[in-house]
Write a protein that holds these residues in place. Structure first.
Motif, PDB file in Angstrom:
ATOM      1  N   ARG A   1      -2.722  -0.878  -7.650  1.00  0.00           N
ATOM      2  CA  ARG A   1      -3.745  -0.021  -7.041  1.00  0.00           C
ATOM      3  C   ARG A   1      -3.609  -0.084  -5.530  1.00  0.00           C
ATOM      4  NH1 ARG A   1      -9.227  -0.572  -9.812  1.00  0.00           N
ATOM      5  NH2 ARG A   1      -8.373   1.068 -11.149  1.00  0.00           N
ATOM      6  N   ALA A   2      -2.501   0.445  -5.003  1.00  0.00           N
ATOM      7  CA  ALA A   2      -2.319   0.537  -3.555  1.00  0.00           C
ATOM      8  C   ALA A   2      -3.025   1.818  -3.132  1.00  0.00           C
ATOM      9  CB  ALA A   2      -0.840   0.594  -3.216  1.00  0.00           C
TER      10      ALA A   2
ATOM     11  N   CYS B   1       1.416  -5.036  -2.211  1.00  0.00           N
ATOM     12  CA  CYS B   1       1.503  -6.477  -1.940  1.00  0.00           C
ATOM     13  C   CYS B   1       0.172  -6.933  -1.348  1.00  0.00           C
ATOM     14  CB  CYS B   1       2.595  -6.763  -0.920  1.00  0.00           C
ATOM     15  SG  CYS B   1       4.234  -6.240  -1.432  1.00  0.00           S
ATOM     16  N   THR B   2      -0.515  -7.824  -2.048  1.00  0.00           N
ATOM     17  CA  THR B   2      -1.768  -8.355  -1.531  1.00  0.00           C
ATOM     18  C   THR B   2      -1.554  -9.813  -1.166  1.00  0.00           C
ATOM     19  OG1 THR B   2      -2.938  -6.897  -3.057  1.00  0.00           O
ATOM     20  CG2 THR B   2      -4.230  -8.622  -1.988  1.00  0.00           C
ATOM     21  N   LYS B   3      -1.697 -10.093   0.129  1.00  0.00           N
ATOM     22  CA  LYS B   3      -1.457 -11.441   0.641  1.00  0.00           C
ATOM     23  C   LYS B   3      -2.599 -12.364   0.212  1.00  0.00           C
ATOM     24  CE  LYS B   3      -0.487 -13.591   5.057  1.00  0.00           C
ATOM     25  NZ  LYS B   3      -0.265 -13.411   6.479  1.00  0.00           N
ATOM     26  N   VAL B   4      -2.224 -13.527  -0.344  1.00  0.00           N
ATOM     27  CA  VAL B   4      -3.246 -14.508  -0.750  1.00  0.00           C
ATOM     28  C   VAL B   4      -2.800 -15.893  -0.286  1.00  0.00           C
ATOM     29  CG1 VAL B   4      -3.997 -13.191  -2.780  1.00  0.00           C
ATOM     30  CG2 VAL B   4      -2.193 -14.929  -3.031  1.00  0.00           C
ATOM     31  N   ASN B   5      -3.709 -16.864  -0.413  1.00  0.00           N
ATOM     32  CA  ASN B   5      -3.411 -18.255  -0.044  1.00  0.00           C
ATOM     33  C   ASN B   5      -2.239 -18.765  -0.888  1.00  0.00           C
ATOM     34  OD1 ASN B   5      -3.434 -21.117   0.104  1.00  0.00           O
ATOM     35  ND2 ASN B   5      -5.579 -21.048   0.777  1.00  0.00           N
ATOM     36  N   PRO B   6      -1.156 -19.230  -0.259  1.00  0.00           N
ATOM     37  CA  PRO B   6       0.027 -19.664  -1.016  1.00  0.00           C
ATOM     38  C   PRO B   6      -0.154 -20.993  -1.737  1.00  0.00           C
ATOM     39  CG  PRO B   6       0.388 -19.967   1.333  1.00  0.00           C
ATOM     40  CD  PRO B   6      -0.956 -19.316   1.197  1.00  0.00           C
ATOM     41  N   GLY B   7      -1.331 -21.585  -1.667  1.00  0.00           N
ATOM     42  CA  GLY B   7      -1.568 -22.855  -2.359  1.00  0.00           C
ATOM     43  C   GLY B   7      -1.637 -22.716  -3.865  1.00  0.00           C
TER      44      GLY B   7
ATOM     45  N   THR C   1       0.183 -18.712 -12.058  1.00  0.00           N
ATOM     46  CA  THR C   1      -1.257 -18.459 -12.184  1.00  0.00           C
ATOM     47  C   THR C   1      -1.643 -17.228 -11.368  1.00  0.00           C
ATOM     48  OG1 THR C   1      -1.623 -20.834 -12.429  1.00  0.00           O
ATOM     49  CG2 THR C   1      -3.525 -19.502 -11.827  1.00  0.00           C
ATOM     50  N   ALA C   2      -1.132 -17.153 -10.158  1.00  0.00           N
ATOM     51  CA  ALA C   2      -1.503 -16.055  -9.259  1.00  0.00           C
ATOM     52  C   ALA C   2      -1.125 -14.694  -9.841  1.00  0.00           C
ATOM     53  CB  ALA C   2      -0.810 -16.248  -7.908  1.00  0.00           C
ATOM     54  N   GLY C   3       0.068 -14.615 -10.433  1.00  0.00           N
ATOM     55  CA  GLY C   3       0.555 -13.334 -10.919  1.00  0.00           C
ATOM     56  C   GLY C   3      -0.392 -12.695 -11.923  1.00  0.00           C
ATOM     57  N   LEU C   4      -1.046 -13.524 -12.726  1.00  0.00           N
ATOM     58  CA  LEU C   4      -1.916 -12.977 -13.776  1.00  0.00           C
ATOM     59  C   LEU C   4      -3.087 -12.192 -13.200  1.00  0.00           C
ATOM     60  CD1 LEU C   4      -1.897 -15.846 -16.420  1.00  0.00           C
ATOM     61  CD2 LEU C   4      -0.299 -13.956 -16.077  1.00  0.00           C
ATOM     62  N   LEU C   5      -3.467 -12.504 -11.952  1.00  0.00           N
ATOM     63  CA  LEU C   5      -4.542 -11.725 -11.321  1.00  0.00           C
ATOM     64  C   LEU C   5      -4.096 -10.286 -11.069  1.00  0.00           C
ATOM     65  CD1 LEU C   5      -6.091 -14.139  -8.665  1.00  0.00           C
ATOM     66  CD2 LEU C   5      -7.271 -13.105 -10.621  1.00  0.00           C
ATOM     67  N   GLY C   6      -2.783 -10.065 -11.098  1.00  0.00           N
ATOM     68  CA  GLY C   6      -2.273  -8.719 -10.827  1.00  0.00           C
ATOM     69  C   GLY C   6      -2.550  -7.715 -11.925  1.00  0.00           C
ATOM     70  N   CYS C   7      -2.949  -8.186 -13.121  1.00  0.00           N
ATOM     71  CA  CYS C   7      -3.251  -7.213 -14.185  1.00  0.00           C
ATOM     72  C   CYS C   7      -4.332  -7.727 -15.136  1.00  0.00           C
ATOM     73  CB  CYS C   7      -1.982  -6.826 -14.939  1.00  0.00           C
ATOM     74  SG  CYS C   7      -2.278  -5.506 -16.140  1.00  0.00           S
TER      75      CYS C   7
ATOM     76  N   PRO D   1      -7.844  -4.638  -4.862  1.00  0.00           N
ATOM     77  CA  PRO D   1      -7.020  -5.836  -4.677  1.00  0.00           C
ATOM     78  C   PRO D   1      -7.264  -6.548  -3.350  1.00  0.00           C
ATOM     79  CG  PRO D   1      -5.723  -4.148  -5.749  1.00  0.00           C
ATOM     80  CD  PRO D   1      -7.038  -3.502  -5.360  1.00  0.00           C
ATOM     81  N   SER D   2      -7.369  -5.805  -2.269  1.00  0.00           N
ATOM     82  CA  SER D   2      -7.519  -6.447  -0.954  1.00  0.00           C
ATOM     83  C   SER D   2      -8.842  -7.208  -0.847  1.00  0.00           C
ATOM     84  CB  SER D   2      -7.433  -5.400   0.159  1.00  0.00           C
ATOM     85  OG  SER D   2      -8.448  -4.434  -0.025  1.00  0.00           O
ATOM     86  N   ARG D   3      -9.821  -6.804  -1.588  1.00  0.00           N
ATOM     87  CA  ARG D   3     -11.117  -7.485  -1.590  1.00  0.00           C
ATOM     88  C   ARG D   3     -11.130  -8.629  -2.611  1.00  0.00           C
ATOM     89  NH1 ARG D   3     -15.570  -3.978  -4.438  1.00  0.00           N
ATOM     90  NH2 ARG D   3     -14.282  -4.652  -6.180  1.00  0.00           N
ATOM     91  N   ASP D   4     -10.619  -8.344  -3.826  1.00  0.00           N
ATOM     92  CA  ASP D   4     -10.809  -9.274  -4.943  1.00  0.00           C
ATOM     93  C   ASP D   4      -9.749 -10.371  -5.051  1.00  0.00           C
ATOM     94  OD1 ASP D   4     -13.097  -7.907  -5.694  1.00  0.00           O
ATOM     95  OD2 ASP D   4     -12.033  -6.554  -7.022  1.00  0.00           O
ATOM     96  N   PHE D   5      -8.483 -10.062  -4.822  1.00  0.00           N
ATOM     97  CA  PHE D   5      -7.449 -11.081  -5.072  1.00  0.00           C
ATOM     98  C   PHE D   5      -7.607 -12.305  -4.160  1.00  0.00           C
ATOM     99  CE2 PHE D   5      -3.849  -8.024  -6.805  1.00  0.00           C
ATOM    100  CZ  PHE D   5      -4.692  -7.613  -7.832  1.00  0.00           C
ATOM    101  N   PRO D   6      -7.729 -12.125  -2.842  1.00  0.00           N
ATOM    102  CA  PRO D   6      -7.843 -13.325  -1.994  1.00  0.00           C
ATOM    103  C   PRO D   6      -9.094 -14.132  -2.320  1.00  0.00           C
ATOM    104  CG  PRO D   6      -7.396 -11.361  -0.674  1.00  0.00           C
ATOM    105  CD  PRO D   6      -7.709 -10.887  -2.056  1.00  0.00           C
TER     106      PRO D   6
END
Ligand code: APR
Ligand code: ZN
Ligand code: ZN
Length: 361
Positions: free
Chosen positions: A90-91, A145-151, A156-162, A311-316
């Motif tokens: 959803r860009a 591409c949604t930038k998030v905390n690399p920690g 795990t992070a990828g699953l937030l993508g869908c 994405p820009s609001r929710d993923f980070p």
């Protein structure tokens, strides 16, 4: 310069997928090249393979992914090489009627890469959901591409993508679950369990998990279900009403996509309650409901596309909650596998043995 990578390609309806050479162009204006670190195996990938989405073979599968931006084209300012990102489908365009009205999570003209990735012989590939991340590197629109905390762990992070975003968002964004609510979730796969987790995060008082598989109901408890109902051995509507003072739930999430379970959701909600359909039906399905009940019960019957996420609001925000120990997203990763194991992962998914298999690179 075009680069050569290995990717998982579906060449024709129902045929087993293959790991094969994929050519990825250098990013052009507005595009980003991403080195994929992890990508979950989602039902939608299987739908592509089985011909349920279209006939634009060959498909480059994979779309629940996280990785590191390797290069960007001209006019890209939001992400830079080295950024850890979750890929989104959803860009937002900023220009369509939804974006202009301030509702970008409905954007009707989302961006994908302009250039095509191809097979070695030059045949253009159709990337799944405009992503194509069962590949060592993929080309996307920079806005994907949604930038998030690399920690956070990439798997795990990828699953937030869908799928996980779809379920969390179905409860929180679409259903508007809030403190003290009673919630029922019908269908406890990865999407339903994410809705359960979302309901818990939002402060729901009662969370009822409904499934026909006792194993799934056990897993649902780990995500926050306070009660479970096996709807093969007992009536889901009666059960949900019984657990909510005889009234029904404030919010019922249907996470399967079938008319009979949608009807259960419809009749299991309280007056003025909300039904959220996040399960995806097939084209042959029809729904038959008494119109007087549709009117008389009031409330809202909603569909949730991608959890109505921005994405820009929710993923980070969700990644930060995870890193803070408040959102155990790692529980969705049932196993990590290699690029050659996608076909086997489809079989496990069909048998209900996993919530998510995740390909790691
Ligand atoms: N009643 C109750 N539960 C059911 C029924 C039924 N009639 N039929 C299937 N289920 C349960 C299964 O046992 C399983 O636990 O629904 C769950 C579905 O989970 P998955 O197959 O793992 O699917 P999931 O990845 O969670 O996706 C669910 O959301 O995004 C969409 O395309 C996706 O339509 C799919 C849905
Ligand atoms: Zn738009
Ligand atoms: Zn998906």
């Amino acid at each position: 310069m075009t680069i050569s990578v290995q990717g998982v390609v579906s060449r024709g309806k129902g045929e087993p997928v293959q790991v094969t050479e994929v050519l990825v162009p250098e990013p052009g204006p507005g595009e980003a090249l991403v080195r994929v670190q992890a990508c979950g195996v989602c039902h939608t990938d299987l739908h592509y393979k089985m011909g349920g989405i279209g006939d634009d073979y060959p498909y480059l599968l994979g779309h629940e992914a996280a990785g590191v931006v390797e290069a960007v084209g001209d006019n890209v300012t939001d992400v830079a090489p080295g950024d850890f990102v979750i890929l989104n489908w959803r860009a937002v365009c900023g220009q369509c009627r939804a974006c202009k009205r301030g509702r970008p999570w409905y954007c009707f003209a989302t961006h994908n890469a302009t250039q095509k990735m191809t097979l070695a012989d030059g045949t253009p590939l159709s990337p799944a959901l405009g992503i194509g991340a069962f590949a060592e590197k993929t080309l996307v629109a920079a806005g994907q591409c949604t930038k998030v905390n690399p920690g956070i762990a990439p798997a795990t992070a990828g699953l937030l993508g869908c799928g996980v975003m779809a379920g969390l968002g179905a409860a929180i964004n679409t259903g508007g679950v809030t403190r003290g609510d009673t919630v029922a979730v019908i269908g406890c796969g990865g999407v339903g369990d994410a809705a359960i987790l979302g309901a818990r995060l939002a402060g729901a008082k009662t969370i009822i998990a409904v499934d026909i598989d006792d194993r799934k109901l056990e897993w649902a408890k780990e995500f926050g279900a306070t009660h479970t109902i096996n709807s093969r051995s007992s009536d889901a509507v009666e059960g949900i009403r019984g657990l909510t003072g005889g009234f029904g739930a404030d919010v019922v999430v249907e996470a399967i996509g079938r008319p009979e379970t949608y009807k259960q959701a419809f009749f299991a909600r309280d007056l003025a309650g909300v039904v959220v359909l996040v399960g995806v039906p097939t084209p042959d399905m029809q729904l038959d409901l008494p119109l007087l009940e549709v009117f008389g019960r009031g409330g809202a019957l909603k569909s949730s596309w991608y959890g109505d996420c921005l994405p820009s609001r929710d993923f980070p925000m969700l990644v930060d909650l995870h890193l803070d120990g408040r959102l155990p997203l790692e529980k969705f990763v049932s196993e990590t596998v290699g690029l050659g194991d996608v076909e086997a992962a489809f079989t496990k998914m069909e048998h209900g043995d996993v919530l998510r298999s995740v390909v790691v690179f």
